[in-house]
Design an enzyme around this catalytic site. Structure first.
Site, PDB file in Angstrom:
ATOM      1  N   HIS A   5      57.899  -9.966   4.874  1.00 49.60           N
ATOM      2  CA  HIS A   5      56.862 -10.309   3.907  1.00 49.60           C
ATOM      3  C   HIS A   5      56.502  -9.092   3.066  1.00 49.60           C
ATOM      4  O   HIS A   5      56.833  -7.975   3.416  1.00 49.60           O
ATOM      5  CB  HIS A   5      55.602 -10.878   4.592  1.00 49.60           C
ATOM      6  CG  HIS A   5      54.922  -9.910   5.505  1.00 49.60           C
ATOM      7  ND1 HIS A   5      55.068  -9.947   6.866  1.00 49.60           N
ATOM      8  CD2 HIS A   5      54.086  -8.882   5.265  1.00 49.60           C
ATOM      9  CE1 HIS A   5      54.355  -8.991   7.421  1.00 49.60           C
ATOM     10  NE2 HIS A   5      53.742  -8.322   6.468  1.00 49.60           N
ATOM     11  N   ARG A   9      46.898  -7.104  -1.522  1.00 49.74           N
ATOM     12  CA  ARG A   9      45.458  -7.158  -1.278  1.00 49.74           C
ATOM     13  C   ARG A   9      44.816  -8.031  -2.352  1.00 49.74           C
ATOM     14  O   ARG A   9      45.134  -7.880  -3.535  1.00 49.74           O
ATOM     15  CB  ARG A   9      44.863  -5.759  -1.290  1.00 49.74           C
ATOM     16  CG  ARG A   9      45.271  -4.952  -0.081  1.00 49.74           C
ATOM     17  CD  ARG A   9      44.580  -3.586  -0.062  1.00 49.74           C
ATOM     18  NE  ARG A   9      44.878  -2.907   1.175  1.00 49.74           N
ATOM     19  CZ  ARG A   9      45.920  -2.084   1.344  1.00 49.74           C
ATOM     20  NH1 ARG A   9      46.737  -1.840   0.335  1.00 49.74           N
ATOM     21  NH2 ARG A   9      46.130  -1.513   2.513  1.00 49.74           N
ATOM     22  N   GLU A  56      52.067 -11.903   2.176  1.00 50.93           N
ATOM     23  CA  GLU A  56      50.870 -11.766   3.002  1.00 50.93           C
ATOM     24  C   GLU A  56      49.715 -11.415   2.069  1.00 50.93           C
ATOM     25  O   GLU A  56      49.718 -10.353   1.449  1.00 50.93           O
ATOM     26  CB  GLU A  56      51.049 -10.656   4.036  1.00 50.93           C
ATOM     27  CG  GLU A  56      49.800 -10.342   4.819  1.00 50.93           C
ATOM     28  CD  GLU A  56      49.937  -9.085   5.672  1.00 50.93           C
ATOM     29  OE1 GLU A  56      48.916  -8.400   5.861  1.00 50.93           O
ATOM     30  OE2 GLU A  56      51.052  -8.776   6.131  1.00 50.93           O
ATOM     31  N   ASN A  60      40.148  -8.102   2.436  1.00 51.54           N
ATOM     32  CA  ASN A  60      39.222  -7.217   3.144  1.00 51.54           C
ATOM     33  C   ASN A  60      37.812  -7.623   2.730  1.00 51.54           C
ATOM     34  O   ASN A  60      37.456  -7.509   1.559  1.00 51.54           O
ATOM     35  CB  ASN A  60      39.513  -5.752   2.799  1.00 51.54           C
ATOM     36  CG  ASN A  60      40.859  -5.313   3.333  1.00 51.54           C
ATOM     37  OD1 ASN A  60      41.094  -5.321   4.528  1.00 51.54           O
ATOM     38  ND2 ASN A  60      41.762  -4.963   2.437  1.00 51.54           N
ATOM     39  N   HIS A  74      56.478  -6.033  -9.686  1.00 50.18           N
ATOM     40  CA  HIS A  74      56.215  -7.461  -9.715  1.00 50.18           C
ATOM     41  C   HIS A  74      56.880  -8.138  -8.526  1.00 50.18           C
ATOM     42  O   HIS A  74      57.729  -7.554  -7.864  1.00 50.18           O
ATOM     43  CB  HIS A  74      56.736  -8.085 -11.024  1.00 50.18           C
ATOM     44  CG  HIS A  74      58.215  -7.910 -11.228  1.00 50.18           C
ATOM     45  ND1 HIS A  74      58.731  -6.869 -11.949  1.00 50.18           N
ATOM     46  CD2 HIS A  74      59.272  -8.621 -10.792  1.00 50.18           C
ATOM     47  CE1 HIS A  74      60.051  -6.944 -11.947  1.00 50.18           C
ATOM     48  NE2 HIS A  74      60.416  -8.008 -11.240  1.00 50.18           N
ATOM     49  N   GLU A 122      57.075 -12.498 -11.831  1.00 52.41           N
ATOM     50  CA  GLU A 122      58.160 -12.779 -12.767  1.00 52.41           C
ATOM     51  C   GLU A 122      58.813 -14.099 -12.385  1.00 52.41           C
ATOM     52  O   GLU A 122      59.127 -14.328 -11.222  1.00 52.41           O
ATOM     53  CB  GLU A 122      59.208 -11.666 -12.706  1.00 52.41           C
ATOM     54  CG  GLU A 122      60.384 -11.887 -13.631  1.00 52.41           C
ATOM     55  CD  GLU A 122      61.446 -10.807 -13.501  1.00 52.41           C
ATOM     56  OE1 GLU A 122      62.142 -10.569 -14.494  1.00 52.41           O
ATOM     57  OE2 GLU A 122      61.585 -10.206 -12.413  1.00 52.41           O
TER      58      GLU A 122
END
Length: 131
Positions: A5, A9, A56, A60, A74, A122
């Site tokens: 993965h 964030r 993922e 936070n 990208h 993209e």
């Protein structure tokens, strides 16, 4: 070895999940909150993680903003029709930053859109990337 993965964030997990599932057609593969660490992880993708790489999305809880570094490029996604993929993103209220068309100095048909966090995605039209 294989890629499992890529972690991104995110500022607003629900809005990010909406973008990746509705605009890009991914599935929410799994989601887990970690209250002691004050973060939530959500994995999205087109196939189970045992078969293909996923994204993922890390939220936070106490972070309200991030600065995108200039090292990030990208995430590339193969699509049947880049122009149609852009239209789908646009209709859902997200930003298209480069309309579908041939890349400079090549024949690959591509486009760029932006997720709610500012990450570039993209679109590469299937069958055009190996010229």
């Amino acid at each position: 070895m294989r890629v499992l993965h890529t972690m991104l964030r995110v500022i607003d997990l629900e809005e990010s999940l909406r973008f990746y599932t509705e605009a890009l057609g991914m599935q929410l593969l799994r989601q887990q909150a970690y209250p002691d660490g004050r973060f939530t992880l959500a994995f999205v993708g087109y196939a189970p993680e045992t078969e293909a790489a996923a994204l993922e999305l890390t939220w936070n809880w106490d972070q309200s903003d991030y600065t995108l570094g200039d090292q990030y490029g990208h995430v590339a996604i193969e699509v049947e029709d880049a122009a149609q993929a852009c239209e789908r993103v646009r209709k859902l209220g997200y930003r298209v930053t480069r309309e579908a068309g041939p890349m400079k100095h090549g024949k690959t048909i591509l486009a760029f859109v932006q997720d709610p966090n500012g990450y570039s995605i993209e679109f590469i039209q299937k069958g055009t990337q190996f010229d």
